[in-house]
Enzyme design. Structure first.
Site, mmCIF file in Angstrom:
data_model
loop_
_atom_site.group_PDB
_atom_site.id
_atom_site.type_symbol
_atom_site.label_atom_id
_atom_site.label_comp_id
_atom_site.label_asym_id
_atom_site.label_seq_id
_atom_site.Cartn_x
_atom_site.Cartn_y
_atom_site.Cartn_z
ATOM 1 N N GLY A 50 -4.250 0.712 -6.254
ATOM 2 C CA GLY A 50 -3.449 1.792 -5.672
ATOM 3 C C GLY A 50 -2.508 2.463 -6.665
ATOM 4 N N ASP A 106 2.057 1.138 -6.083
ATOM 5 C CA ASP A 106 2.041 2.397 -5.336
ATOM 6 C C ASP A 106 3.087 2.419 -4.222
ATOM 7 O OD1 ASP A 106 0.686 0.454 -3.849
ATOM 8 O OD2 ASP A 106 -1.075 1.669 -3.449
ATOM 9 N N ASP A 109 5.916 -1.715 1.065
ATOM 10 C CA ASP A 109 5.707 -1.653 2.515
ATOM 11 C C ASP A 109 6.375 -2.884 3.142
ATOM 12 O OD1 ASP A 109 4.703 -1.025 5.017
ATOM 13 O OD2 ASP A 109 2.690 -1.748 4.617
ATOM 14 N N LYS A 137 8.320 2.681 2.038
ATOM 15 C CA LYS A 137 8.257 2.944 3.488
ATOM 16 C C LYS A 137 9.528 2.468 4.151
ATOM 17 C CE LYS A 137 3.317 2.895 4.365
ATOM 18 N NZ LYS A 137 2.218 2.322 5.161
ATOM 19 N N PHE A 158 0.604 5.456 7.767
ATOM 20 C CA PHE A 158 -0.421 5.085 6.800
ATOM 21 C C PHE A 158 -0.824 6.308 5.981
ATOM 22 C CE2 PHE A 158 -4.538 3.857 5.121
ATOM 23 C CZ PHE A 158 -4.253 2.572 4.678
ATOM 24 N N VAL A 159 -0.694 6.200 4.660
ATOM 25 C CA VAL A 159 -0.978 7.333 3.778
ATOM 26 C C VAL A 159 -2.179 7.040 2.880
ATOM 27 C CG1 VAL A 159 1.411 8.163 3.724
ATOM 28 C CG2 VAL A 159 0.655 6.489 2.018
ATOM 29 N N ASP A 165 -5.830 4.161 -0.754
ATOM 30 C CA ASP A 165 -7.116 4.268 -0.071
ATOM 31 C C ASP A 165 -7.064 3.886 1.388
ATOM 32 O OD1 ASP A 165 -6.748 1.393 -0.632
ATOM 33 O OD2 ASP A 165 -8.812 1.186 0.086
ATOM 34 N N ARG A 171 -8.874 7.744 -2.683
ATOM 35 C CA ARG A 171 -7.971 7.538 -3.827
ATOM 36 C C ARG A 171 -7.883 8.788 -4.695
ATOM 37 N NH1 ARG A 171 -6.758 2.021 -4.031
ATOM 38 N NH2 ARG A 171 -8.438 0.610 -3.449
HETATM 39 P P1 IMP Z 1 3.170 -4.812 1.026
HETATM 40 O O1 IMP Z 1 2.771 -6.110 0.387
HETATM 41 O O2 IMP Z 1 3.059 -4.830 2.509
HETATM 42 O O3 IMP Z 1 4.495 -4.257 0.541
HETATM 43 O O4 IMP Z 1 2.015 -3.798 0.699
HETATM 44 C C1 IMP Z 1 1.877 -3.183 -0.461
HETATM 45 C C2 IMP Z 1 0.429 -2.766 -0.661
HETATM 46 O O5 IMP Z 1 -0.255 -2.439 0.553
HETATM 47 C C3 IMP Z 1 0.453 -1.499 -1.453
HETATM 48 O O6 IMP Z 1 0.417 -1.806 -2.826
HETATM 49 C C4 IMP Z 1 -0.782 -0.772 -0.994
HETATM 50 O O7 IMP Z 1 -1.879 -1.171 -1.764
HETATM 51 C C5 IMP Z 1 -0.999 -1.243 0.416
HETATM 52 N N1 IMP Z 1 -0.473 -0.237 1.381
HETATM 53 C C6 IMP Z 1 0.669 -0.303 2.092
HETATM 54 N N2 IMP Z 1 0.832 0.786 2.853
HETATM 55 C C7 IMP Z 1 -0.250 1.566 2.607
HETATM 56 C C8 IMP Z 1 -0.645 2.862 3.079
HETATM 57 O O8 IMP Z 1 0.016 3.534 3.870
HETATM 58 N N3 IMP Z 1 -1.822 3.342 2.589
HETATM 59 C C9 IMP Z 1 -2.591 2.656 1.691
HETATM 60 N N4 IMP Z 1 -2.248 1.463 1.212
HETATM 61 C C10 IMP Z 1 -1.083 0.919 1.665
HETATM 62 MG MG MG Z 2 -1.578 -2.207 -3.692
#
Ligand code: IMP
Ligand code: MG
Length: 183
Positions: A50, A106, A109, A137, A158-159, A165, A171
């Site tokens: 990402g 990227d 979240d 986010k 969700f983006v 992706d 992507r």
């Molecule tokens: P976290 O571990 O929940 O903080 O997630 C981080 C990873 O989830 C990011 O590096 C992205 O690869 C993926 N991710 C989180 N939100 C999105 C989204 O809205 N679109 C696409 N990938 C996402």
């Molecule tokens: Mg990621």
């Protein structure tokens, strides 16, 4: 969900951040990073896939010596909700002791990915660790993960695009957009 075979822009509900706005923000972040790491070699740990375009664009705007390591991490395994289970391929030979590390991803979240990677990096006793993400986010984090550089704060949607992706697609969109998902 049926995806159109051609014209990926037509699968978007709307554009959230256009390519020009991304470019301007990445340039500003690069200036901040360069100022904070002035006089150092930056050891970048970049989370793939990402972060691909963000990392490529950001690093090319930084006029300092850079070493680049990539990791792949995934927690989504195909859907639009995190599975909570993180798969990480940590290179066995990666040694960050004494390095000035810039961790890039990227999106911040739930925080699970960055918190886990930060923990592994800190265990190697780098001289410094700073973290940058293109998107943050606005949501409750499941784990706290500090990021010194955040390109844009976005709502909990969700983006896709600019590296991000949905089921492996989108992507290569130059902008960041919201997918039209079935309700
Ligand atoms: P976290 O571990 O929940 O903080 O997630 C981080 C990873 O989830 C990011 O590096 C992205 O690869 C993926 N991710 C989180 N939100 C999105 C989204 O809205 N679109 C696409 N990938 C996402
Ligand atoms: Mg990621």
């Amino acid at each position: 969900m049926t995806l159109s075979p051609t014209g990926i822009m037509s699968d978007l509900d709307r554009v959230l951040i256009d390519a020009d706005a991304i470019r301007r923000r990445v340039t500003a972040l690069a200036a901040q990073v360069a100022a904070d790491f002035a006089g150092q070699t930056i050891t970048v740990v970049a989370i793939m896939d990402g972060g691909l375009f963000f990392v490529a664009d950001l690093l090319r705007e930084i006029d300092l010596p850079v070493r680049l390591h990539t990791l792949s991490a995934s927690s989504y395994h195909g859907g639009t909700q995190t599975s909570g289970e993180l798969r990480l391929n940590w290179p066995a030979a990666l040694d960050l002791a004494g390095h000035h590390v810039l961790l890039l991803d990227d999106i911040l979240d739930t925080g699970l990915t960055l918190a886990a990677v930060q923990e592994k990096i800190r265990a190697q006793q780098p001289a410094a660790l700073r973290t940058g993400v293109l998107l943050g986010k606005k949501r409750k984090r499941l784990r706290e993960a500090a990021a010194e550089y955040v390109g844009f704060e976005i709502e909990d949607e969700f983006v896709v695009g600019y590296g991000m992706d949905y089921q492996g697609r989108f992507r290569n969109l130059p902008c960041i957009g919201i997918l039209r998902l079935p309700s």
